[in-house]
Write a protein that holds these residues in place. Structure first.
Motif, mmCIF file in Angstrom:
data_model
loop_
_atom_site.group_PDB
_atom_site.id
_atom_site.type_symbol
_atom_site.label_atom_id
_atom_site.label_comp_id
_atom_site.label_asym_id
_atom_site.label_seq_id
_atom_site.Cartn_x
_atom_site.Cartn_y
_atom_site.Cartn_z
ATOM 1 N N TYR A 194 -52.762 -6.906 3.831
ATOM 2 C CA TYR A 194 -52.539 -8.013 4.763
ATOM 3 C C TYR A 194 -52.286 -7.489 6.176
ATOM 4 O O TYR A 194 -52.852 -7.994 7.150
ATOM 5 C CB TYR A 194 -51.368 -8.885 4.295
ATOM 6 C CG TYR A 194 -50.971 -9.903 5.329
ATOM 7 C CD1 TYR A 194 -51.746 -11.047 5.522
ATOM 8 C CD2 TYR A 194 -49.848 -9.717 6.135
ATOM 9 C CE1 TYR A 194 -51.403 -11.981 6.489
ATOM 10 C CE2 TYR A 194 -49.508 -10.638 7.098
ATOM 11 C CZ TYR A 194 -50.284 -11.770 7.280
ATOM 12 O OH TYR A 194 -49.951 -12.682 8.242
ATOM 13 N N GLU A 195 -51.433 -6.476 6.291
ATOM 14 C CA GLU A 195 -51.125 -5.905 7.609
ATOM 15 C C GLU A 195 -52.374 -5.306 8.260
ATOM 16 O O GLU A 195 -52.584 -5.466 9.465
ATOM 17 C CB GLU A 195 -50.018 -4.852 7.505
ATOM 18 C CG GLU A 195 -48.649 -5.432 7.177
ATOM 19 C CD GLU A 195 -48.129 -6.397 8.227
ATOM 20 O OE1 GLU A 195 -48.299 -6.135 9.433
ATOM 21 O OE2 GLU A 195 -47.550 -7.433 7.837
ATOM 22 N N LYS A 203 -54.482 -8.211 9.465
ATOM 23 C CA LYS A 203 -53.849 -8.877 10.603
ATOM 24 C C LYS A 203 -53.976 -8.059 11.886
ATOM 25 O O LYS A 203 -54.375 -8.586 12.923
ATOM 26 C CB LYS A 203 -52.373 -9.130 10.280
ATOM 27 C CG LYS A 203 -51.605 -9.828 11.398
ATOM 28 C CD LYS A 203 -50.194 -10.158 10.969
ATOM 29 C CE LYS A 203 -49.328 -8.915 11.090
ATOM 30 N NZ LYS A 203 -47.907 -9.182 10.830
ATOM 31 N N GLN A 230 -58.118 -7.169 12.481
ATOM 32 C CA GLN A 230 -59.111 -8.209 12.230
ATOM 33 C C GLN A 230 -60.178 -7.712 11.249
ATOM 34 O O GLN A 230 -61.383 -7.831 11.474
ATOM 35 C CB GLN A 230 -59.779 -8.679 13.533
ATOM 36 C CG GLN A 230 -58.871 -9.430 14.465
ATOM 37 C CD GLN A 230 -57.999 -8.515 15.304
ATOM 38 O OE1 GLN A 230 -58.482 -7.535 15.841
ATOM 39 N NE2 GLN A 230 -56.723 -8.818 15.438
#
Length: 101
Positions: A49-50, A53, A56
């Motif tokens: 997820y990081e 985020k 992109q």
């Protein structure tokens, strides 16, 4: 790129980051990042997820190398990634230029 660790290393390299800096940004230790890049450890969902985020990054590509399944070459993927980083006006200019060519 044949595994997730190599794709993560690729993301780090194209962003000109050292392991310590990159690991800190995505919330893991440098040793953990090293093991992920070497294919000894799989990244957690939080790490994925990081990465998504901060850079992109498409999770399908990150997890499965999906752009390879679509027959995109690495430079084509980079063009897409860089285009996504542009604001909407710049994206429209790029599209107009491509149409012109």
């Amino acid at each position: 790129m044949d595994n997730i660790g190599k794709r993560i290393k690729h993301i780090r390299k194209i962003n000109n980051m050292i392991q310590t800096e990159f690991a800190g940004l995505i919330g893991i230790g440098q040793g953990t990042l090293s093991e992920i890049e070497q294919g000894k450890l799989k990244p957690s969902i939080d790490t994925l997820y990081e990465l998504s985020k901060h850079f992109q990054i498409d999770l399908n590509w990150l997890v499965m190398g999906a752009f390879e399944c679509m027959n995109l070459k690495e430079y084509e993927y980079e063009l897409l990634r860089k285009t996504r980083e542009l604001d909407l006006d710049c994206q429209n200019e790029v599209a107009e230029f491509i149409e012109f060519k």
